[in-house]
Write a protein that holds these residues in place. Structure first.
Motif, PDB file in Angstrom:
ATOM      1  N   VAL A  10       0.813  -1.276   0.060  1.00 26.54           N
ATOM      2  CA  VAL A  10      -0.096  -0.063   0.205  1.00 26.54           C
ATOM      3  C   VAL A  10       0.717   1.116   0.082  1.00 26.54           C
ATOM      4  O   VAL A  10       0.668   2.393  -0.734  1.00 26.54           O
ATOM      5  CB  VAL A  10      -0.876  -0.123   1.226  1.00 26.54           C
ATOM      6  CG1 VAL A  10      -1.638   1.166   1.301  1.00 26.54           C
ATOM      7  CG2 VAL A  10      -1.835  -1.150   0.900  1.00 26.54           C
ATOM      8  N   ALA A  11       1.839   1.107   0.910  1.00 26.28           N
ATOM      9  CA  ALA A  11       2.744   2.491   1.099  1.00 26.28           C
ATOM     10  C   ALA A  11       3.396   2.630  -0.476  1.00 26.28           C
ATOM     11  O   ALA A  11       3.734   3.888  -0.612  1.00 26.28           O
ATOM     12  CB  ALA A  11       3.770   2.397   2.130  1.00 26.28           C
ATOM     13  N   ALA A  12       4.109   1.564  -0.725  1.00 29.17           N
ATOM     14  CA  ALA A  12       4.820   1.672  -2.026  1.00 29.17           C
ATOM     15  C   ALA A  12       3.848   2.270  -3.284  1.00 29.17           C
ATOM     16  O   ALA A  12       4.312   3.163  -4.026  1.00 29.17           O
ATOM     17  CB  ALA A  12       5.480   0.440  -2.617  1.00 29.17           C
ATOM     18  N   ALA A  56      -2.415   0.044   9.235  1.00 33.50           N
ATOM     19  CA  ALA A  56      -1.101   0.611   9.662  1.00 33.50           C
ATOM     20  C   ALA A  56      -0.371   1.470   8.646  1.00 33.50           C
ATOM     21  O   ALA A  56       0.282   2.543   8.785  1.00 33.50           O
ATOM     22  CB  ALA A  56      -0.275  -0.632  10.001  1.00 33.50           C
ATOM     23  N   ALA A  57      -0.625   0.990   7.145  1.00 33.13           N
ATOM     24  CA  ALA A  57      -0.163   1.831   6.109  1.00 33.13           C
ATOM     25  C   ALA A  57      -0.827   3.106   6.112  1.00 33.13           C
ATOM     26  O   ALA A  57      -0.163   4.193   5.709  1.00 33.13           O
ATOM     27  CB  ALA A  57      -0.391   1.111   4.815  1.00 33.13           C
ATOM     28  N   GLY A  58      -2.187   2.995   6.368  1.00 36.97           N
ATOM     29  CA  GLY A  58      -2.814   4.062   6.165  1.00 36.97           C
ATOM     30  C   GLY A  58      -2.548   5.249   7.158  1.00 36.97           C
ATOM     31  O   GLY A  58      -2.397   6.546   6.800  1.00 36.97           O
ATOM     32  N   LEU A 115       0.757  11.562   2.418  1.00 38.58           N
ATOM     33  CA  LEU A 115       0.595  10.861   1.096  1.00 38.58           C
ATOM     34  C   LEU A 115      -0.797  10.440   1.386  1.00 38.58           C
ATOM     35  O   LEU A 115      -1.387   9.824   2.204  1.00 38.58           O
ATOM     36  CB  LEU A 115       1.546   9.943   0.693  1.00 38.58           C
ATOM     37  CG  LEU A 115       3.067  10.274   0.607  1.00 38.58           C
ATOM     38  CD1 LEU A 115       3.809   8.946   0.815  1.00 38.58           C
ATOM     39  CD2 LEU A 115       3.243  11.067  -0.770  1.00 38.58           C
ATOM     40  N   ALA A 116      -1.511  10.214  -0.099  1.00 38.75           N
ATOM     41  CA  ALA A 116      -2.798   9.664   0.030  1.00 38.75           C
ATOM     42  C   ALA A 116      -2.951   8.037  -0.236  1.00 38.75           C
ATOM     43  O   ALA A 116      -2.018   7.635  -0.818  1.00 38.75           O
ATOM     44  CB  ALA A 116      -3.472  10.362  -1.553  1.00 38.75           C
ATOM     45  N   VAL A 117      -3.812   7.681   0.368  1.00 38.23           N
ATOM     46  CA  VAL A 117      -3.886   6.098   0.478  1.00 38.23           C
ATOM     47  C   VAL A 117      -4.545   5.690  -0.825  1.00 38.23           C
ATOM     48  O   VAL A 117      -5.691   6.051  -1.272  1.00 38.23           O
ATOM     49  CB  VAL A 117      -4.603   5.390   1.627  1.00 38.23           C
ATOM     50  CG1 VAL A 117      -4.614   4.091   1.639  1.00 38.23           C
ATOM     51  CG2 VAL A 117      -4.285   6.134   2.906  1.00 38.23           C
ATOM     52  N   PRO A 118      -3.605   4.977  -1.614  1.00 30.17           N
ATOM     53  CA  PRO A 118      -4.406   4.596  -3.041  1.00 30.17           C
ATOM     54  C   PRO A 118      -5.367   3.533  -2.611  1.00 30.17           C
ATOM     55  O   PRO A 118      -5.596   2.666  -1.522  1.00 30.17           O
ATOM     56  CB  PRO A 118      -3.359   3.685  -3.773  1.00 30.17           C
ATOM     57  CG  PRO A 118      -2.416   3.330  -2.580  1.00 30.17           C
ATOM     58  CD  PRO A 118      -2.545   4.301  -1.597  1.00 30.17           C
ATOM     59  N   PRO A 119      -6.495   3.043  -3.634  1.00 28.31           N
ATOM     60  CA  PRO A 119      -7.558   2.285  -3.383  1.00 28.31           C
ATOM     61  C   PRO A 119      -6.858   0.882  -3.467  1.00 28.31           C
ATOM     62  O   PRO A 119      -5.983   0.499  -4.675  1.00 28.31           O
ATOM     63  CB  PRO A 119      -8.306   2.472  -4.744  1.00 28.31           C
ATOM     64  CG  PRO A 119      -7.380   3.057  -5.718  1.00 28.31           C
ATOM     65  CD  PRO A 119      -6.380   3.938  -4.902  1.00 28.31           C
ATOM     66  N   VAL A 120      -7.086  -0.047  -2.620  1.00 26.29           N
ATOM     67  CA  VAL A 120      -6.357  -1.543  -2.391  1.00 26.29           C
ATOM     68  C   VAL A 120      -7.574  -2.360  -1.950  1.00 26.29           C
ATOM     69  O   VAL A 120      -8.379  -2.120  -1.154  1.00 26.29           O
ATOM     70  CB  VAL A 120      -5.241  -1.434  -1.408  1.00 26.29           C
ATOM     71  CG1 VAL A 120      -4.769  -2.677  -1.326  1.00 26.29           C
ATOM     72  CG2 VAL A 120      -4.110  -0.578  -2.021  1.00 26.29           C
TER      73      VAL A 120
END
Lengths: 972, 179
Positions: free
Chosen positions: A179-181, A454-456, A464-469
Motif C-alpha cells: 500500500v505504501a509503495a 497501519a499503512a494508512g 501521502l494519499a492512500v491508494p485504492p487497495v
C-alpha cells in the motif's frame, strides 16, 4: 523424515553438508534444522547446565535448543542457518559425542544445581575461589567455543534512509509495504527470513483462493519492480533508537560458501520517517515433566516444517495445546497422511470436529519417555492415564506478539487477559505503529486488514494519499486460547537454553526473589542468547501462580536491543587493524619509511621516531647521534603535523589577546611570540607560537595532538563568547608542509634555498617572513625547540616531499641529517622546553613558572579562574629539573618523588616526573617534573621511586633548564 | 637551477580504480581558496565576486569555477583564484591541503552508503548539492556532480585512508552482485 509431495523446496537441488563429521544432504532452501529433520536426525544438542539431549524446538530465530557451531562460528541457530554445499556444522556442549556425553551426569545432580546454587556453593573456603572454583566455573560456563583466531572475514556497515520502514514481510507487513509503495512512499521492507512471506510460507489456508505463498510471491514480485522499494531479506531489525533510527543485521553471505570481498554480514542503520512493526508473534510451549526431549516442538513450527520444507520429526505425532490454533497442526498432519496419535486440548470446553484421530479435551500431558529422542507421551484425562507411542509432540501454549522493538525506548507492554499475552503500547516508539500478529491480530484476514490500517496511518503522517487497495480474501478464524496449566512434578522446563525449570521459578519466589527482575537474575531465566523469547510469558505465569497474583501485575522484564545476537565484527565493521582510525601521513612519510624510520603515533599522525644508520644497534645509538648532529652540525625534522590556524580580520589582534594569556596585539609585524592558552577553569590548555604576518593577519600554531581541540575552542570563542569580534579562523595545518632546520649550520642551509636575505639583521630570533623557497611562495620562521639556532620553512604541501628530501641531502653533506621524535624530545628536555607532558591539563601557568605570561592588564579566557588562591599556592607542585646524583642513576617518566629519607608511600608523595631522557650532551639522565614548592628547593636532594619499573634514584632538584639558560645559542 | 617538484595528494595510491559498477579517480581541483566575509561585508563581497555566497548545502558554478558552501559565513572557491578582496573577507589558500576524488558509476551511491551517513536519495541530495559530512571517521565535503557521479574532498594527510576505505566499500558492493 521427508514427507513426499510436501514443501515448497521439494524440487530443489540436493546440497551436501556435514554434521559432527557425518555426511548428509538437504535441499537448496533448507535450513540446517529442516535438512537434519529430513535426514531423520532429531538429537542436535546438549543443554547448557544439565547436558540433557535436545532437538529442534522451533522454526525461527527464537530457537533455544538447536545451537550449533557452523564453520567455527558458535551458537548459530540451526533454524536460521541455510545449508550450502560442503558446509560443516558441529554440535556444542557434548563430549565425546552428542549421543554419549560425559557431562550428562549433571542431570543426576539436579537437586543440587537448582536456581541460585552458585550463591550457596563456591562460597567457602574463600581462598579456593581464585585458585579452584573460578577456573572450573569459567571452563564449564558458556555455550559454544570461540576459535581463538581473529575474525578476518569481510563485514560491512551501511546507512539507508526511507519514508517508511516495514519490519516483517508476513501478511500484515506485505500488505503495509504494498500500500505504501503504491502511494509513492520510499519503502524499505525487511524480513528475518531468506524468503519473504512470514507465516504465509508455513500455512495452507488459501489467500485470494490460492496457496498463501503464491500470494506472497506475487506481492514481492510487484515490490521488486518498484524503484521506490528496497527489499532486505535475511535482515533482522535489531533495535529501535531515537529519531526514527533502527539498527538491522543483514546476513549477506552466510548462506553461501565464503568468498573474498563478499561481506558475511552487514549492519545497517536505517533512518525512517515512519515505521510499521509487523514482526509477527512467537509461539510458547507448555510446561510439563520432561517437556524437553528431542521431538518435542512448537505446534506452529511443526506446520512450518511440514508445509514449507516437507519434513516432520517422525511418522507418529501427538498434538498438545491450550488453544484452537494447535488444532491446525493436527489437521495438516492428517491431511499429509501422517499418523496423529492424539490431539490433546487442556480446555474442557474445547470444540473439535470429527477428525479421524483420537481427541482428548480437558486433558494434560504429564510425562514423556525416550532419552535420546521422544518415544512416548503420557496423557492424563477424564478417563485416567494413557500412553501414546510417538516420534514427535507438537506443543502450543499460545502466541506472544513480538513486542520487543516497542520496548526499546523504555515503553512497557500491556497484558491482555483474553489473548494471555503482552501487547505493544501505542506511541511507545514515536513514529512506529504495530500491526498484525505483533499487535495481537491472529487471523490471516485480520492481519491483511491490519497491515492496510497501519499503512494508512503512516501515509497520513507522511502526507501521502492512500491508494485504492483490495484486501484479499483469507481465513478469518483466530480462535481462542486458554490459561497456562501447570502440572506437578519435576523437570518441567521453561527456559530451555539456560535449563530453568518451574521448580526454579517457584524456589526463587519462595526465597524472596519475587519481583520479575529479581526472579530473572536469580534463575537466569531469559538471560541466554535467545533472550527468553519462548520462556518469558510461561515464566510469568508460573511466578504469578506462586505469588497468588495475576500476570498483569507481575509485569515483564525490560527488552533491550539487539533483538537477536549481533556479531561484534558486524558492529565494528571496517574498524579492524589500520581501519581503527584514519592515518594522517606527512608529505615526507614515504621518504622517512625509505630511510628505515619506525613510526610513532601522535594523535592520528605518524611521525618518525628515529633514523637508524647502518651499524647502529639500538634506537638509543641513533637518538644520541641525532642529538649530537643538531648540537654540532645541523638536523632536519618534519614539523608539518603541528596545528596551524590562520587568523584574519579587523579584530584579529583583540581576539588573540582574548584567547592567549599574554598579549599578541603588541607583536610587531614580522615577529613571532610564544603564547599560552588557558581553559576557562584557569588551567593551561595549550602552548604554541603566534606569528604576525600583517596588521590583521596572524598564524597560530598548536601542539600536534591538540590542533582540533584548539580549532574547536577558537570557533567556540568567536561564535559564542565573543561574537562581537570581527575575525575569521581557518585551519591551514594541511595547506603547508613545514620543515625545521636546527643547528650551527642552519642559516647556511636555509639561505641555500631561500633567495631573500636571512641575515640576523633581517631575520632575528623570533622573526618571520614570507619568502620564495626555490621559486615557490613560502614562509620562514626563526624559532627553536632545540635550543640551537633554528628555522622553520613552510611551503605549500605539494612541494613538501621534494623539499624534505633536498634539505636532508644538504644536511648530510654537512655532517648532519634527518632527526626524529626521540632526538627532538631529548633536545627540548636539555633546554627545559615543555610539552603536553608538562601541561597535561592539571597544571597552571603558575605551576610551570610562567605566571608572568598571564597578562594582568587584560581579560582572557581563564583569567579569572587562574587567580583563585588555591591555584597560586606556594605549596603547589611546581616545575623543576632533576639530575641524578650519580651519573648512572636512572630517571623514568611517571616516577614519584619523596623526601630523601621518607618512605615511598602515597602520604609522603612530593611530586612526580613528567619527562625523562638520557642526555648525550651532558652524559647523564635528565628529567623534568613537578615538586611541591619546587622553586624554593633548588639544590635539595629528593628520592625518585618508580615502583612499576623497580627504579630508585637520588636526584638533585635544579632549575628546569640544563643547556644554555641565557639562550645565546638560539639567539645568535 | 634547482626547483621543487610537485606531488598530487593521491599520487601512488593506485588510482584510477574500477571495481564492479564504480570507478574511483583523482580529481585535480586547481586553486582552492577559503573565502570568509568580515562583519557586514557580505554584500560588498558579492558585488566584487559577481555572485552571492551560496546557501547552505548548495554549489554555485560558472564555467569551470565553483563556489561551495563550506559552513556558516564561509565558502570554498574551487578552480579559480579570487580577485583582490582585501578588507572584505579573509582569503586563505586551501588547495594543497585537500585530496579530491571522483566516484562514478551505477554503484556509486551504494558505495557511499557504506561510508556516509547522509540521506543520498535524489530528493535529499540532488545534482548541484554539497554537504560537509563524515566519510567513515574523516571530515569530508561531498558533492553530487551528476546522476551517478560524486566528488569527495578530504584532508590531504588522510588520502591513503580515504582511497583504502572507498576501495574496500567498492569491493564489498561488487561482492554482493555474485549472490
Amino acid at each position: 523424515m521427508r514427507v513426499p509431495g510436501r514443501g515448497l523446496t521439494q524440487d530443489a537441488r540436493l546440497v551436501p553438508f556435514t554434521f559432527d563429521g557425518k555426511g548428509h544432504a538437504g535441499r537448496d532452501g533448507d535450513t540446517l534444522a529442516s535438512a537434519l529433520m529430513g535426514e531423520g536426525v532429531r538429537l542436535v544438542a546438549r543443554s547448557f547446565k544439565y547436558h540433557r539431549p535436545r532437538g529442534v524446538l522451533s522454526a525461527g530465530s527464537e530457537e533455544p535448543n538447536a545451537l550449533v557451531t557452523v564453520e567455527g562460528v558458535p551458537n548459530t541457530r540451526a533454524t536460521v542457518q541455510e545449508i550450502w554445499d560442503g558446509m560443516s556444522a558441529r554440535s556444542q556442549n557434548a563430549w565425546p559425542s552428542l549421543a554419549i556425553d560425559a557431562m550428562g551426569v549433571n542431570d543426576l545432580l539436579d537437586p543440587f544445581l537448582g536456581a541460585g546454587f552458585y550463591y550457596k556453593t563456591f562460597m567457602w573456603p574463600r581462598t579456593l575461589w581464585e585458585r579452584l572454583y573460578e577456573p572450573v566455573i569459567r571452563r564449564a560456563a558458556g555455550l559454544g567455543r570461540l576459535s581463538g583466531h581473529a575474525d578476518d572475514a569481510p563485514f560491512e556497515k551501511a546507512w539507508a534512509h526511507c519514508d517508511l520502514l516495514v519490519i516483517g514481510a508476513g501478511p500484515a507487513g506485505l500488505m503495509a509495504a504494498l500500500v505504501a509503495a503504491r502511494a509513492g512512499a520510499d519503502v524499505i521492507l525487511a524480513d528475518e527470513g531468506a524468503r519473504m512471506g512470514g507465516r504465509l510460507l508455513a500455512e495452507v489456508d488459501p489467500v485470494e483462493g490460492r496457496a498463501p505463498h503464491l500470494w506472497a510471491d506475487g506481492v514481492v514480485a510487484e515490490l521488486r519492480e518498484m524503484p521506490n522499494v528496497r527489499l532486505l531479506p535475511r535482515t533482522t531489525v535489531t533495535g529501535a533508537y531515537d529519531g526514527g533510527t533502527y539498527g538491522a543485521l543483514e546476513r549477506v553471505g552466510l548462506h553461501r560458501a565464503p568468498v573474498a570481498h563478499r561481506p558475511v554480514e552487514c549492519f545497517w542503520r536505517i533512518v525512517a520517517k515512519r515505521a510499521v512493526l509487523a514482526a509477527g508473534a512467537i509461539e510458547r510451549p507448555l510446561a510439563f515433566p520432561d517437556n524437553d526431549r528431542p521431538g518435542v516442538m512448537l505446534a506452529g513450527s511443526v506446520r512450518t516444517y511440514l508445509n514449507r520444507w516437507g519434513v516432520v520429526p517422525g511418522p507418529r505425532i501427538a498434538v498438545y495445546g491450550n488453544n484452537d490454533d494447535a488444532h491446525r497442526t493436527a489437521r495438516d498432519l492428517a491431511a499429509a497422511g501422517l499418523k496423529v496419535a492424539a490431539l490433546i486440548d487442556t480446555r474442557g470446553e474445547a470444540r473439535i470436529e470429527e477428525a479421524g484421530f483420537p481427541v482428548m479435551t480437558g486433558a494434560r500431558v504429564v510425562g514423556t519417555r525416550g532419552r535420546l529422542g521422544l518415544a512416548a507421551v503420557t496423557v492424563e484425562g477424564v478417563g485416567g492415564r494413557r500412553e501414546f507411542e510417538v516420534d514427535g509432540l507438537a506443543v502450543s501454549g499460545g502466541w506472544s506478539p513480538a513486542v520487543h522493538l516497542t520496548c526499546h525506548l523504555g515503553g512497557k507492554p500491556a497484558w491482555d487477559e483474553r489473548l494471555q499475552a503482552f501487547l505493544p503500547r501505542e506511541g511507545a516508539v514515536p513514529g512506529l505503529v504495530a500491526c498484525g500478529a505483533a499487535n495481537g491480530v491472529f487471523s490471516t484476514a485480520g492481519c491483511l486488514r491490519d497491515g492496510l490500517r497501519a499503512a494508512g496511518e503512516s501515509l497520513e503522517a507522511l502526507g501521502l494519499a492512500v491508494p485504492p487497495v483490495e484486501v484479499p480474501e483469507a481465513e478469518g478464524e483466530a480462535g481462542t486460547v486458554g490459561p497456562f496449566v501447570l502440572a506437578s512434578g519435576g523437570r518441567q522446563f521453561v527456559d530451555f537454553q539456560n535449563d530453568v525449570t518451574v521448580k526454579d521459578i517457584r524456589l526463587s519466589a519462595q526465597e524472596g526473589f519475587q519481583s520479575v527482575e529479581h526472579m530473572k537474575r536469580y534463575t537466569t531465566l531469559g538471560m541466554a542468547t535467545d533472550q527468553g523469547k519462548t520462556s518469558n510469558v510461561p515464566a510469568l505465569a508460573v511466578l504469578a501462580e506462586a505469588l497468588g497474583s495475576p500476570v498483569a501485575s507481575t509485569g515483564t522484564t525490560t527488552f533491550r536491543p539487539p533483538y537477536t545476537p549481533v556479531s561484534i565484527s558486524a558492529m565494528g565493521a571496517g574498524g579492524q587493524g589500520v581501519g581503527f582510525a584514519p592515518q594522517r601521513l606527512t608529505t615526507s612519510h614515504q621518504a622517512a619509511l625509505q630511510r628505515g624510520a619506525p613510526m610513532i603515533e601522535a594523535g592520528l599522525w605518524y611521525r618518525p621516531s628515529y633514523f637508524p644508520r647502518p651499524g647502529e644497534l639500538s634506537w638509543r645509538q641513533a637518538c644520541d647521534r641525532e642529538v649530537a648532529m643538531v648540537r654540532h652540525s645541523v638536523g632536519v625534522c618534519d614539523v608539518s603535523t603541528l596545528g596551524k590556524i590562520d587568523v584574519q580580520g579587523p579584530d584579529a589582534a583583540a581576539f588573540l589577546d582574548f584567547v592567549y594569556s599574554n598579549t599578541m596585539s603588541t607583536l610587531p609585524v614580522g615577529k613571532v611570540r610564544y603564547g599560552l592558552m588557558l581553559r576557562e577553569d584557569g588551567f593551561v590548555m595549550d602552548d604554541g607560537t603566534c606569528a604576525r604576518l600583517g596588521l590583521q593577519h596572524y598564524v597560530v600554531t598548536t601542539t600536534t595532538a591538540a590542533a582540533a581541540q584548539v580549532m574547536r575552542h577558537l570557533d567556540f570563542v568567536a561564535q559564542v563568547l565573543r561574537p562581537d569580534f570581527d575575525v575569521q579562523c581557518v585551519s591551514v595545518t594541511e595547506q603547508w608542509a613545514q620543515v625545521s632546520i636546527a643547528g650551527p649550520w642552519s642559516r647556511e642551509m636555509v639561505q641555500a634555498v631561500v633567495e631573500a636575505d636571512l641575515s640576523d639583521e633581517r631575520l632575528p630570533y623570533m622573526g618571520c617572513a614570507e619568502a620564495a623557497v626555490l621559486g615557490v611562495p613560502g614562509r620562514v620562521f626563526r624559532i627553536s625547540f632545540s635550543g640551537e639556532r633554528a628555522y622553520e620553512i613552510a611551503v605549500p604541501a605539494r612541494y613538501g616531499a621534494s623539499l624534505w628530501r633536498l634539505l636532508v641531502a644538504q644536511a648530510e653533506s654537512l655532517g648532519g641529517g634527518a632527526y626524529g621524535l626521540e632526538a627532538l624530545n631529548v633536545l627540548r628536555i636539555e633546554k627545559g622546553f615543555i610539552t603536553h607532558a608538562e601541561i597535561h591539563g592539571r597544571t597552571t601557568a603558575f605551576d610551570i613558572g610562567m605566571e608572568r605570561m598571564v597578562a594582568k592588564g587584560k581579560d582572557c579566557v581563564g583569567w579569572a579562574s587562574s587567580r583563585r588562591p588555591g591555584l597560586l599556592d606556594e605549596n603547589r607542585e611546581q616545575l623543576v629539573g632533576l639530575r641524578p646524583l650519580v651519573r648512572t642513576g636512572q630517571i623514568t617518566a611517571g616516577a614519584h618523588l619523596y623526601g630523601r629519607d621518607a618512605a615511598a608511600m602515597r602520604e609522603n608523595g612530593q611530586g612526580y616526573v613528567t619527562s625523562a631522557c638520557w642526555s648525550p650532551t651532558f652524559e647523564t639522565a635528565l628529567g623534568l617534573g613537578f615538586l611541591k614548592g619546587g622553586r624554593a628547593r633548588h639544590g635539595e636532594v629528593v628520592r625518585l621511586v618508580d615502583a612499576m619499573r623497580a627504579v630508585e634514584t637520588l636526584v638533585e632538584v635544579t632549575e628546569p633548564v640544563f643547556l644554555d639558560p641565557e639562550g645565546g645559542r638560539m639567539r645568535g | 637551477m634547482v626547483r621543487l617538484l610537485e606531488a598530487s595528494p593521491a599520487q601512488g595510491l593506485g588510482l584510477p580504480l574500477s571495481v564492479g559498477g564504480a570507478t574511483l579517480s583523482e580529481v585535480v581541483l586547481g586553486p582552492v581558496w577559503s573565502i570568509a566575509p568580515f562583519a557586514g561585508r557580505a554584500g560588498a563581497l558579492a558585488e566584487k565576486l559577481g555572485v552571492a555566497l551560496p546557501a547552505p548545502d548548495r554549489v554555485v558554478s560558472a564555467d569551470d569555477v565553483r563556489l561551495l558552501w563550506a559552513g556558516p559565513g564561509r565558502a570554498l572557491l574551487v578552480g579559480g583564484v579570487p580577485p583582490d578582496l582585501s578588507g572584505l573577507a579573509a582569503v586563505v589558500e586551501q588547495g594543497d591541503g585537500i585530496v579530491a576524488v571522483a566516484l562514478e558509476g551505477l554503484a556509486a551511491r551504494d558505495v557511499l552508503a557504506r561510508l556516509v551517513p547522509l540521506d543520498l536519495r535524489d530528493v535529499a541530495f540532488p545534482e548541484g548539492a554539497t554537504a560537509r559530512t563524515l566519510l567513515n571517521h574523516m571530515s569530508a565535503t561531498l558533492l553530487r556532480t551528476g546522476p551517478q557521479a560524486y566528488e569527495v574532498l578530504g584532508m590531504r594527510s588522510m588520502a591513503g585512508t580515504l582511497v583504502r576505505e572507498i576501495g574496500e566499500a567498492m569491493r564489498h558492493v561488487a561482492g554482493r552482485e555474485e549472490l
